[in-house]
Design a protein around this motif. Structure first.
Motif, PDB file in Angstrom:
ATOM      1  N   GLN A 276       0.736  -1.362   0.134  1.00  0.00           N
ATOM      2  CA  GLN A 276      -0.096  -0.019  -0.204  1.00  0.00           C
ATOM      3  C   GLN A 276       1.043   1.359   0.109  1.00  0.00           C
ATOM      4  O   GLN A 276       1.600   1.583  -1.042  1.00  0.00           O
ATOM      5  N   SER A 277       0.732   1.819   1.081  1.00  0.00           N
ATOM      6  CA  SER A 277       1.628   3.323   1.212  1.00  0.00           C
ATOM      7  C   SER A 277       3.005   3.137   1.488  1.00  0.00           C
ATOM      8  O   SER A 277       3.661   4.164   1.239  1.00  0.00           O
ATOM      9  N   GLY A 278       3.359   1.880   1.767  1.00  0.00           N
ATOM     10  CA  GLY A 278       4.859   1.725   2.251  1.00  0.00           C
ATOM     11  C   GLY A 278       5.073   0.892   3.406  1.00  0.00           C
ATOM     12  O   GLY A 278       4.194   0.375   4.187  1.00  0.00           O
ATOM     13  N   GLY A 279       6.372   0.806   4.051  1.00  0.00           N
ATOM     14  CA  GLY A 279       6.831   0.063   5.060  1.00  0.00           C
ATOM     15  C   GLY A 279       6.575   0.876   6.429  1.00  0.00           C
ATOM     16  O   GLY A 279       6.294   2.087   6.333  1.00  0.00           O
ATOM     17  N   SER A 280       6.360   0.267   7.179  1.00  0.00           N
ATOM     18  CA  SER A 280       6.462   0.985   8.856  1.00  0.00           C
ATOM     19  C   SER A 280       6.847   0.118   9.922  1.00  0.00           C
ATOM     20  O   SER A 280       7.432  -1.012   9.757  1.00  0.00           O
ATOM     21  N   GLY A 281       6.575   0.145  11.141  1.00  0.00           N
ATOM     22  CA  GLY A 281       6.989  -0.598  12.052  1.00  0.00           C
ATOM     23  C   GLY A 281       8.325  -0.069  12.757  1.00  0.00           C
ATOM     24  O   GLY A 281       9.259   0.702  12.225  1.00  0.00           O
ATOM     25  N   ALA A 282       8.515  -0.209  14.057  1.00  0.00           N
ATOM     26  CA  ALA A 282       9.685   0.209  14.750  1.00  0.00           C
ATOM     27  C   ALA A 282      11.104  -0.253  14.313  1.00  0.00           C
ATOM     28  O   ALA A 282      11.926   0.411  14.279  1.00  0.00           O
ATOM     29  N   GLY A 283      10.857  -1.507  13.485  1.00  0.00           N
ATOM     30  CA  GLY A 283      12.008  -2.082  12.781  1.00  0.00           C
ATOM     31  C   GLY A 283      12.540  -1.274  11.514  1.00  0.00           C
ATOM     32  O   GLY A 283      13.563  -1.483  10.880  1.00  0.00           O
ATOM     33  N   CYS A 284      11.511  -0.301  11.011  1.00  0.00           N
ATOM     34  CA  CYS A 284      11.705   0.362   9.778  1.00  0.00           C
ATOM     35  C   CYS A 284      12.825   1.016   9.509  1.00  0.00           C
ATOM     36  O   CYS A 284      13.624   0.990   8.929  1.00  0.00           O
ATOM     37  N   SER A 285      12.694   2.176  10.306  1.00  0.00           N
ATOM     38  CA  SER A 285      13.999   3.154  10.385  1.00  0.00           C
ATOM     39  C   SER A 285      15.333   2.410  10.962  1.00  0.00           C
ATOM     40  O   SER A 285      16.345   2.793  10.442  1.00  0.00           O
ATOM     41  N   ALA A 286      14.988   1.425  11.816  1.00  0.00           N
ATOM     42  CA  ALA A 286      16.547   0.927  12.256  1.00  0.00           C
ATOM     43  C   ALA A 286      17.032   0.119  11.419  1.00  0.00           C
ATOM     44  O   ALA A 286      18.328   0.057  11.232  1.00  0.00           O
ATOM     45  N   THR A 287      16.327  -0.822  10.616  1.00  0.00           N
ATOM     46  CA  THR A 287      16.941  -1.804   9.663  1.00  0.00           C
ATOM     47  C   THR A 287      17.537  -0.943   8.330  1.00  0.00           C
ATOM     48  O   THR A 287      18.629  -1.119   7.893  1.00  0.00           O
ATOM     49  N   VAL A 288      16.717   0.177   7.873  1.00  0.00           N
ATOM     50  CA  VAL A 288      17.001   0.879   6.742  1.00  0.00           C
ATOM     51  C   VAL A 288      18.352   1.630   7.171  1.00  0.00           C
ATOM     52  O   VAL A 288      19.299   1.832   6.492  1.00  0.00           O
ATOM     53  N   LEU A 289      18.411   2.364   8.234  1.00  0.00           N
ATOM     54  CA  LEU A 289      19.676   3.154   8.782  1.00  0.00           C
ATOM     55  C   LEU A 289      20.690   2.150   9.012  1.00  0.00           C
ATOM     56  O   LEU A 289      21.875   2.375   8.407  1.00  0.00           O
ATOM     57  N   TYR A 290      20.705   1.262   9.939  1.00  0.00           N
ATOM     58  CA  TYR A 290      21.606   0.528  10.321  1.00  0.00           C
ATOM     59  C   TYR A 290      22.332  -0.693   9.317  1.00  0.00           C
ATOM     60  O   TYR A 290      23.246  -1.106   9.285  1.00  0.00           O
ATOM     61  N   GLY A 291      21.438  -0.854   8.122  1.00  0.00           N
ATOM     62  CA  GLY A 291      21.798  -1.403   7.052  1.00  0.00           C
ATOM     63  C   GLY A 291      22.129  -0.551   5.662  1.00  0.00           C
ATOM     64  O   GLY A 291      23.239  -0.099   5.794  1.00  0.00           O
TER      65      GLY A 291
END
Length: 341
Positions: A276-291
């Motif tokens: 739908q509109s994209g990803g979300s969740g507490a793990g979203c910014s954590a995985t994208v940033l730290y990866g």
């Protein structure tokens, strides 16, 4: 050092020396699969419940960060982490396993930058030598708590987002100037903003004003021009919320370039994945940033970035009582150590 009204400047530039990033099967098919350290083939991950699988995601991310940082868990003073499940039990149970002194955080999907800001503050003022910080989420566990179990197969509106299955963890320690590692340079702590929205299927729209408020506060406190950053990335506003935040910032007089302003929830998945509109969740910014994002920083794609993790502070109870959705955003600026010649 306090700068302005709600920002810290980290004069000692704490270093992100290692990270660990884990994900699930949907993320394995996404655009950023190569930036994960460990990807699972199914949502159960060999566990009896989705919540136990959620705990495993964080445990394995912590172990990965420690291994890559060549640090034993006994050397780590504190763990700052959280998730979206009731009483952050997956994170607390992971902390039980790891036996590291623990601060449990709940900032919803803003938890990743809340943890990085606090970790950087503690390390900057010699409160610890090693700190772990992270956030996690699990699609099946979170969806059944806040909306409907995925097994129901219920239809969702275009404004809805897909909760990421993943955990991202960083090892933060005092700066070693001779090493080319990402460092944190400042943080801006957000205020709770509530514009009266009540739709739990439109988290991005609800969180957009909080993201804009924190970004404006950051530039006001630090007296910087937006051009200072190569990238300003929000946590999980999705398409609807990201467009709204961009419009709010431009109307406020803070002019950003479209390519400069991105969203972790829009970076994670391919166009043909039904999110739908994209990803979300507490793990979203954590995985994208730290990866992904730190990998891009190390490659020189970006020199300076501002990461603004956004969170909707609702609960199933508040929704059932017809409360509106209070939201928050926390920002941390990250850059590479200057190369010493």
């Amino acid at each position: 050092m306090l700068k302005g009204h709600q920002s810290w400047v980290f004069a000692n530039r704490p270093m992100i020396s290692a990270t660990g990033v884990t994900g699930g099967p949907f993320e394995a098919n996404g655009k950023l699969a190569n930036d994960f350290d460990l990807l699972y083939e199914d949502l159960w991950m060999g566990k009896e419940s989705y919540e136990k699988a959620h705990r495993l995601l964080l445990e394995e991310a912590i172990k990965m960060a420690l291994k890559k940082g060549e640090v034993q868990k006994e050397q780590v003073q504190f763990l700052f982490a959280g998730d979206l499940i009731n009483q952050i039990t997956p994170t607390s149970f992971a902390a039980r396993t790891m036996q590291i002194p623990y601060f449990g955080l709940f900032g919803a999907c803003s938890t990743s930058m809340e943890g990085l800001a606090l970790s950087s503050f503690v390390v900057n003022y010699q409160g610890a030598k090693y700190v772990l910080t992270g956030a996690s989420s699990h699609n099946a566990a979170v969806e059944k708590q806040f909306r409907y179990p995925t097994e129901y197969g219920g239809q969702k509106p275009p404004t809805a987002q897909w909760t990421i299955t993943g955990a991202g963890v960083a090892l933060v320690q005092p700066n070693e100037p001779e090493k080319m590692h990402p460092v944190t340079t400042s943080a801006t702590i957000g205020k709770v903003i509530d514009m009266g929205l009540t739709d739990p299927f439109n988290m991005g729209g609800a969180m957009a004003p909080a993201a804009a408020d924190t970004i404006m506060a950051h530039f006001r406190d630090l007296q910087l021009d937006p051009s200072y950053y190569d990238l300003i990335v929000t946590g999980d506003l999705g398409r609807v919320g990201h467009d709204t935040a961009f419009e709010l910032l431009n109307k406020s007089g803070l002019k950003l370039e479209r390519k400069q302003f991105q969203d972790c929830g829009l970076l994670m998945y391919k166009d043909d994945q039904p999110v739908q509109s994209g990803g979300s969740g507490a793990g979203c910014s954590a995985t994208v940033l730290y990866g992904h994002l730190l990998n891009q920083l190390k490659k020189g794609t970006y020199k300076r970035m501002l990461v603004v993790a956004t969170g909707a502070l609702l609960s199933p109870l508040s929704f059932q009582q017809s409360e509106s959705i209070p939201c928050i955003a926390h920002a941390v600026s990250i850059e590479m150590n200057e190369e010493k010649g």
